[in-house]
Design an enzyme around this catalytic site. Structure first.
Site, PDB file in Angstrom:
ATOM      1  N   ASP A 150       9.701   2.838  -8.283  1.00  0.00           N
ATOM      2  CA  ASP A 150       9.104   3.937  -9.054  1.00  0.00           C
ATOM      3  C   ASP A 150       9.845   4.109 -10.381  1.00  0.00           C
ATOM      4  O   ASP A 150       9.237   4.323 -11.432  1.00  0.00           O
ATOM      5  CB  ASP A 150       9.168   5.247  -8.266  1.00  0.00           C
ATOM      6  CG  ASP A 150       8.664   5.109  -6.850  1.00  0.00           C
ATOM      7  OD1 ASP A 150       7.554   5.568  -6.561  1.00  0.00           O
ATOM      8  OD2 ASP A 150       9.401   4.530  -6.028  1.00  0.00           O
ATOM      9  N   HIS A 177       9.829   7.923  -1.798  1.00  0.00           N
ATOM     10  CA  HIS A 177       9.055   6.816  -2.363  1.00  0.00           C
ATOM     11  C   HIS A 177       7.620   7.010  -1.881  1.00  0.00           C
ATOM     12  O   HIS A 177       7.199   6.474  -0.862  1.00  0.00           O
ATOM     13  CB  HIS A 177       9.608   5.471  -1.892  1.00  0.00           C
ATOM     14  CG  HIS A 177       8.777   4.294  -2.330  1.00  0.00           C
ATOM     15  ND1 HIS A 177       8.393   4.101  -3.631  1.00  0.00           N
ATOM     16  CD2 HIS A 177       8.245   3.256  -1.619  1.00  0.00           C
ATOM     17  CE1 HIS A 177       7.670   2.989  -3.715  1.00  0.00           C
ATOM     18  NE2 HIS A 177       7.562   2.470  -2.507  1.00  0.00           N
TER      19      HIS A 177
END
Length: 312
Positions: A150, A177
């Site tokens: 990310d 996540h």
């Protein structure tokens, strides 16, 4: 210098992308592949062996089993069912993958393994926490890929937006996540300068929101178009392995057991960490805006609620 050994558990697309990237970096003298599917296991070993002559370091690539892990320095776990097309979330993988992770953790513990484990199986924060609790290993030696990818996507998006190199971008995504992750825009910088220095937009908050939307949708778009994500996470996790095995003390965003940072305890999620030969050598608690802190608190609660479903 001690010859290093790296093992892969789960020879799917993510696992083999990691191992190929690790070999391309010349990380180890021996790589072992473990998989419940022997046909896939051996096929991937043969394919990776063919890459050895073109790799920067000669190495052995073998098919093995858990009993051999005692002599290994590093394990990467990519086993488990991946997300389906159609918008399946990472948390929806929990029920099936947690049982797989429990079985893997028991087998690794029984092997006498003493090294460092990096986990990328989803939902990764809960899978890493499950592995930690079942094995009882030292927390610094159990690492989840967390919001590593990310954060890489955030750096890429910022670099693309302002026409800069992603190597000069310092930006982090914290928390799960998954859908509750938090992009930390307040402290994001390019070459040490805040983003507002580069923006020409009249509504900079809207511009930042567009960047955040991009990184949140990125994985879903890739999955819809090609079925799975694996090159990005393979390269990113191979870099983490390199930083650890080469004892660089560099900072990357990974999931580690939190013990008081951000007002949280007994949960794993993505945050900047110093990486070295002992795994996570220090967890960094970065300053957050009030909005970012509220978002992170919500993300932590999402993880804690789902940890209960793991029935540890």
């Amino acid at each position: 210098m001690k010859s290093l050994k790296v093992a892969l558990i789960g020879s799917g697309a993510v696992g083999t992308s990691f191992l190929y990237a690790a070999m391309s970096r010349g990380l180890a003298s021996e790589y072992m592949v473990i998989d419940i599917n022997e046909k896939s296991q051996v096929g991937n070993v043969f394919d990776l062996q063919d890459a050895v002559p073109s790799s920067p370091q000669y190495s052995k690539v073998i098919a093995g089993d858990y009993k051999q892990l005692k002599d290994y320095d590093f394990i990467f776990i990519g086993a488990g069912r991946p997300q389906k097309q159609g918008g399946e979330t990472r948390l929806q993988l929990l029920e099936g993958n947690v049982e797989i992770m429990k079985n893997i953790a028991k087998a690794v513990k029984e092997s006498g393994f003493k090294g460092i484990t990096l986990i990328a199986s989803n939902p990764v924060d809960i899978m890493a926490y499950t592995y930690l609790k079942v094995t009882g290993f030292e927390p610094n030696k159990v690492i989840g890929s967390g919001t590593l990818l990310d954060s890489a996507r955030l750096k890429f998006a910022i670099a693309e937006k302002y026409g800069m190199s992603s190597r000069d971008v310092q930006a982090y995504v914290l928390g799960e996540h998954g859908d509750s992750s938090v992009s930390i825009i307040s402290s994001a910088k390019i070459a040490g300068l805040p983003l507002k220095h580069f923006s020409k937009a009249s509504d900079i908050e809207k511009e930042f929101a567009e960047i955040d939307h991009f990184i949140r949708r990125r994985a879903y778009e890739i999955i819809e178009r090609k079925g799975a994500t694996f090159y990005g996470i393979g390269e990113a996790t191979a870099e983490v392995a390199e930083l650890i095995l080469r004892d660089t003390k560099e900072v990357r965003v990974v999931a580690s057991l939190i013990n008081g940072q951000y007002g949280a305890k007994d949960v794993m999620f993505g945050t900047p960490c110093v990486l070295g030969r002992n795994g996570v050598e220090k967890i960094l608690e970065i300053e957050l805006s009030a909005t970012e802190k509220a978002g992170l608190d919500k993300s932590i609660q999402v993880l804690k609620d789902n940890i209960k479903l793991a029935k540890l």
